[in-house]
Motif scaffolding. Structure first.
Motif, PDB file in Angstrom:
ATOM      1  N   ARG A 176       0.829  -1.204   0.000  1.00  0.00           N
ATOM      2  CA  ARG A 176       0.000   0.000   0.000  1.00  0.00           C
ATOM      3  C   ARG A 176       0.871   1.266   0.000  1.00  0.00           C
ATOM      4  O   ARG A 176       0.556   2.246  -0.677  1.00  0.00           O
ATOM      5  N   ALA A 177       1.984   1.230   0.737  1.00  0.00           N
ATOM      6  CA  ALA A 177       2.904   2.377   0.748  1.00  0.00           C
ATOM      7  C   ALA A 177       3.423   2.647  -0.661  1.00  0.00           C
ATOM      8  O   ALA A 177       3.438   3.794  -1.135  1.00  0.00           O
ATOM      9  N   ILE A 178       3.825   1.571  -1.335  1.00  0.00           N
ATOM     10  CA  ILE A 178       4.356   1.708  -2.700  1.00  0.00           C
ATOM     11  C   ILE A 178       3.255   2.138  -3.663  1.00  0.00           C
ATOM     12  O   ILE A 178       3.466   2.988  -4.539  1.00  0.00           O
ATOM     13  N   ARG A 179       2.065   1.587  -3.461  1.00  0.00           N
ATOM     14  CA  ARG A 179       0.945   1.957  -4.333  1.00  0.00           C
ATOM     15  C   ARG A 179       0.579   3.440  -4.164  1.00  0.00           C
ATOM     16  O   ARG A 179       0.399   4.162  -5.149  1.00  0.00           O
ATOM     17  N   PHE A 180       0.487   3.923  -2.920  1.00  0.00           N
ATOM     18  CA  PHE A 180       0.171   5.338  -2.697  1.00  0.00           C
ATOM     19  C   PHE A 180       1.280   6.238  -3.242  1.00  0.00           C
ATOM     20  O   PHE A 180       0.994   7.283  -3.840  1.00  0.00           O
ATOM     21  N   ALA A 181       2.529   5.837  -3.047  1.00  0.00           N
ATOM     22  CA  ALA A 181       3.649   6.629  -3.575  1.00  0.00           C
ATOM     23  C   ALA A 181       3.543   6.743  -5.094  1.00  0.00           C
ATOM     24  O   ALA A 181       3.845   7.794  -5.677  1.00  0.00           O
ATOM     25  N   THR A 182       3.097   5.667  -5.733  1.00  0.00           N
ATOM     26  CA  THR A 182       2.955   5.645  -7.193  1.00  0.00           C
ATOM     27  C   THR A 182       1.761   6.478  -7.644  1.00  0.00           C
ATOM     28  O   THR A 182       1.881   7.326  -8.532  1.00  0.00           O
ATOM     29  N   GLN A 183       0.602   6.240  -7.025  1.00  0.00           N
ATOM     30  CA  GLN A 183      -0.622   6.948  -7.425  1.00  0.00           C
ATOM     31  C   GLN A 183      -0.518   8.454  -7.197  1.00  0.00           C
ATOM     32  O   GLN A 183      -0.958   9.249  -8.038  1.00  0.00           O
ATOM     33  N   LEU A 184       0.039   8.843  -6.037  1.00  0.00           N
ATOM     34  CA  LEU A 184       0.065  10.255  -5.659  1.00  0.00           C
ATOM     35  C   LEU A 184       1.356  10.956  -6.052  1.00  0.00           C
ATOM     36  O   LEU A 184       1.476  12.164  -5.894  1.00  0.00           O
ATOM     37  N   ASP A 185       2.324  10.170  -6.569  1.00  0.00           N
ATOM     38  CA  ASP A 185       3.666  10.680  -6.866  1.00  0.00           C
ATOM     39  C   ASP A 185       4.306  11.270  -5.602  1.00  0.00           C
ATOM     40  O   ASP A 185       4.832  12.387  -5.600  1.00  0.00           O
ATOM     41  N   PHE A 186       4.234  10.483  -4.509  1.00  0.00           N
ATOM     42  CA  PHE A 186       4.835  10.849  -3.230  1.00  0.00           C
ATOM     43  C   PHE A 186       6.141  10.066  -3.053  1.00  0.00           C
ATOM     44  O   PHE A 186       6.431   9.133  -3.803  1.00  0.00           O
ATOM     45  N   THR A 187       6.902  10.447  -2.033  1.00  0.00           N
ATOM     46  CA  THR A 187       8.134   9.744  -1.663  1.00  0.00           C
ATOM     47  C   THR A 187       7.893   8.986  -0.358  1.00  0.00           C
ATOM     48  O   THR A 187       7.254   9.520   0.551  1.00  0.00           O
ATOM     49  N   ILE A 188       8.395   7.764  -0.279  1.00  0.00           N
ATOM     50  CA  ILE A 188       8.308   7.019   0.979  1.00  0.00           C
ATOM     51  C   ILE A 188       9.447   7.477   1.882  1.00  0.00           C
ATOM     52  O   ILE A 188      10.613   7.464   1.473  1.00  0.00           O
ATOM     53  N   GLU A 189       9.098   7.907   3.093  1.00  0.00           N
ATOM     54  CA  GLU A 189      10.087   8.412   4.056  1.00  0.00           C
ATOM     55  C   GLU A 189      11.181   7.359   4.291  1.00  0.00           C
ATOM     56  O   GLU A 189      10.927   6.155   4.253  1.00  0.00           O
ATOM     57  N   GLU A 190      12.408   7.830   4.483  1.00  0.00           N
ATOM     58  CA  GLU A 190      13.611   6.978   4.502  1.00  0.00           C
ATOM     59  C   GLU A 190      13.518   5.789   5.467  1.00  0.00           C
ATOM     60  O   GLU A 190      13.791   4.649   5.092  1.00  0.00           O
ATOM     61  N   SER A 222      -0.662   6.563 -13.459  1.00  0.00           N
ATOM     62  CA  SER A 222      -0.150   7.247 -14.661  1.00  0.00           C
ATOM     63  C   SER A 222       1.332   6.947 -14.923  1.00  0.00           C
ATOM     64  O   SER A 222       1.808   7.124 -16.031  1.00  0.00           O
ATOM     65  N   LYS A 223       2.060   6.467 -13.895  1.00  0.00           N
ATOM     66  CA  LYS A 223       3.465   6.103 -14.099  1.00  0.00           C
ATOM     67  C   LYS A 223       3.795   4.849 -13.277  1.00  0.00           C
ATOM     68  O   LYS A 223       4.443   4.923 -12.234  1.00  0.00           O
ATOM     69  N   PRO A 224       3.381   3.671 -13.758  1.00  0.00           N
ATOM     70  CA  PRO A 224       3.562   2.435 -12.994  1.00  0.00           C
ATOM     71  C   PRO A 224       5.021   2.103 -12.694  1.00  0.00           C
ATOM     72  O   PRO A 224       5.309   1.424 -11.706  1.00  0.00           O
ATOM     73  N   SER A 225       5.948   2.583 -13.517  1.00  0.00           N
ATOM     74  CA  SER A 225       7.368   2.238 -13.320  1.00  0.00           C
ATOM     75  C   SER A 225       7.844   2.638 -11.930  1.00  0.00           C
ATOM     76  O   SER A 225       8.706   1.969 -11.351  1.00  0.00           O
ATOM     77  N   LYS A 226       7.279   3.707 -11.391  1.00  0.00           N
ATOM     78  CA  LYS A 226       7.681   4.152 -10.056  1.00  0.00           C
ATOM     79  C   LYS A 226       7.413   3.043  -9.041  1.00  0.00           C
ATOM     80  O   LYS A 226       8.255   2.732  -8.203  1.00  0.00           O
ATOM     81  N   GLY A 227       6.226   2.432  -9.126  1.00  0.00           N
ATOM     82  CA  GLY A 227       5.869   1.356  -8.207  1.00  0.00           C
ATOM     83  C   GLY A 227       6.740   0.134  -8.376  1.00  0.00           C
ATOM     84  O   GLY A 227       7.209  -0.453  -7.383  1.00  0.00           O
ATOM     85  N   PHE A 228       6.988  -0.271  -9.616  1.00  0.00           N
ATOM     86  CA  PHE A 228       7.788  -1.476  -9.848  1.00  0.00           C
ATOM     87  C   PHE A 228       9.260  -1.257  -9.486  1.00  0.00           C
ATOM     88  O   PHE A 228       9.933  -2.175  -9.017  1.00  0.00           O
ATOM     89  N   ALA A 229       9.733  -0.030  -9.682  1.00  0.00           N
ATOM     90  CA  ALA A 229      11.109   0.287  -9.266  1.00  0.00           C
ATOM     91  C   ALA A 229      11.227   0.202  -7.737  1.00  0.00           C
ATOM     92  O   ALA A 229      12.235  -0.293  -7.206  1.00  0.00           O
ATOM     93  N   LEU A 230      10.192   0.643  -7.022  1.00  0.00           N
ATOM     94  CA  LEU A 230      10.191   0.551  -5.556  1.00  0.00           C
ATOM     95  C   LEU A 230      10.070  -0.898  -5.087  1.00  0.00           C
ATOM     96  O   LEU A 230      10.714  -1.300  -4.109  1.00  0.00           O
TER      97      LEU A 230
END
Length: 476
Positions: A176-190, A222-230
């Protein structure tokens, strides 16, 4: 803590009804989670609303139903202490505020009644712990104990409590963290990102259906690569898609290298999202090269080869869908067909002949447009001249498809002469000869030797029958 008030967020009349119902029952109630988050992000009004009652969520749902003119049906889920009703296209879920505790082998917690603060503590992310009061004296006041508004402004995904405990308790939250980061174009805190890597193997206790649901949402972004890269970076990918992990890396022999097919695949998926919302075509883009890992060979003359990777990949699609408990139906067959045919238009674009286009239309059927969309997305060259050349060639193929289809009608091909007519003409029972003649007619049409018309096909049938030694029994 943020003490801002957002009464305008509660404009829909349903919130006044919930507030009245809660007052009747002498309960405190709050709208929490996605509705509040999306309102603050200006993402439009959510159709799913979560309401927390400090007391019985089921009793509150029943009272809300009683106050609504239509008296909508209340669905009760006693095991979870939740209730749901639908009104005016909005789905409301009610739950009593609760504390949760987990065991190591399950994401289903032991639950006990709690306060609003307890309920906010158990939420997955600070941006999902935001609550708006539905109580008369504080109607519309925001309760934000973890600075979720600040995280919204800074585009950060953060857990309210220790991320390692949050993810270990319910490993689905990692996806869910990765999915939200992808959908919202957010960064997951370190610290949160590090905790996902530490707990990656815990994903094994999550059902395949839940995992696939999150993957669908990543693919629909809109940019699934972000999720798969994470997923790759955190070490979750091997537990879900070992076939994709196998594509990662570049080998070199005798000065010859091949491209990194994993990162190429992610580019293809991003490319296709710009042109289609078809989820299953996006799946085809994700899996179109999975056959390249098992078919990779080095030849001194040819260099790196991936012979028959489309055929191998199509067979792998079935195994992957089965393992992930995905539908083994027409959706899976569509993805298989796209993977199997994924290189056909690329080869065809080098020499756009009528017969090759007829075969493409015949084999792809109604999916020829989807196949062309996939192949265009597969162009990831950074050389502008090559990029333009490929796209121009594909445009020629598209034009030729329209021309050939209008003339020859081979999409969803039905032979102009039926098997029954062949049997009657030559006095045959069902036999190998009928198949030989039908195949010969089909090949003659696809090769352009005869038009896709009854009279031409009938003449060809008679000629072919004579060639294989059949006697004419009935003149038709």
């Amino acid at each position: 803590m943020n003490t801002k008030s957002y009464p305008s967020a509660l404009d829909p009349s349903i919130f006044r009804v919930i507030a009245k119902a809660a007052s009747n029952l002498e309960l405190d109630s709050y709208v929490i989670g996605g509705y509040v988050r999306d309102y603050l992000l200006k993402r439009g009004q959510a159709k799913d609303i979560d309401v927390v009652a400090v007391g019985s969520g089921i009793a509150l749902a029943k009272e809300v139903s009683n106050l609504l003119p239509a008296k909508p049906k209340v669905s009760i889920f006693k095991n979870y202490g939740t209730a749901m009703l639908k009104t005016n296209g909005i789905e409301l879920e009610f739950v009593g505020a609760r504390k949760e505790s987990y065991t190591e082998d399950s994401r289903n917690p032991a639950v006990e009644n709690g306060t609003l603060e307890d309920d906010q503590n158990r939420r997955d992310f600070t941006i999902n712990a935001l609550a708006l009061s539905l109580n008369e004296e504080t109607f519309g006041v925001l309760l934000d104990p973890f600075n979720g508004v600040e995280d919204l402004e800074n585009k950060v995904i953060r857990t309210p409590l220790d991320p390692s405990i949050t993810y270990s308790d319910d490993p689905l939250r990692m996806l869910r963290a990765i999915r939200f980061a992808t959908q919202l174009d957010f960064t997951i805190e370190e610290n949160s990102l590090a905790a996902i890597s530490e707990n990656a193997s815990r994903i094994k206790i999550i059902s395949k259906e839940r995992i696939v649901d999150e993957i669908h949402k990543i693919l629909a972004s809109s940019k699934p690569s972000k999720g798969f890269a994470l997923l790759h970076k955190t070490g979750l990918l091997p537990f879900i898609f070992p076939e994709l992990v196998a594509l990662q890396g570049i080998d070199e022999k005798e000065g010859q290298r091949h491209k990194d097919n994993f990162w190429h695949t992610l580019e293809v998926v991003d490319n296709i999202t710009k042109t289609t919302n078809n989820l299953w075509l996006r799946w085809a883009a994700l899996l179109h090269d999975i056959g390249k890992a098992p078919t990779k060979r080095f030849d001194k003359k040819a260099g790196w080869t991936f012979h028959a990777h489309e055929f191998v990949g199509a067979k792998m699609v079935y195994k992957l869908f089965k393992r992930l408990k995905m539908p083994l139906n027409d959706k899976m067959k569509f993805v298989q067909k796209m993977v199997l045919m994924s290189s056909r238009p690329i080869v065809l674009a080098q020499d756009v002949t009528d017969s090759a286009v007829r075969r493409l239309i015949f084999d792809a059927g109604d999916y020829v447009e989807d196949l062309m969309t996939l192949c265009e997305a597969d162009i990831t060259t950074k050389n502008p001249k090559k990029f333009k050349k490929y796209h121009n060639n594909f445009q020629l193929v598209r034009e030729k498809i329209v021309e050939v289809e209008e003339r020859d009608h081979v999409r969803n091909f039905q032979p102009p002469v039926s098997g029954e007519e062949i049997m009657k003409t030559f006095g045959l029972k069902p036999s190998r000869e009928i198949g030989i003649i039908k195949d010969a007619i089909k090949e003659a049409i696809l090769e352009g030797e005869i038009p896709n018309e009854y009279d031409a096909a009938k003449d060809f049938m008679l000629q072919k029958g004579k060639e294989i030694g059949l006697e004419l029994k009935n003149k038709i």
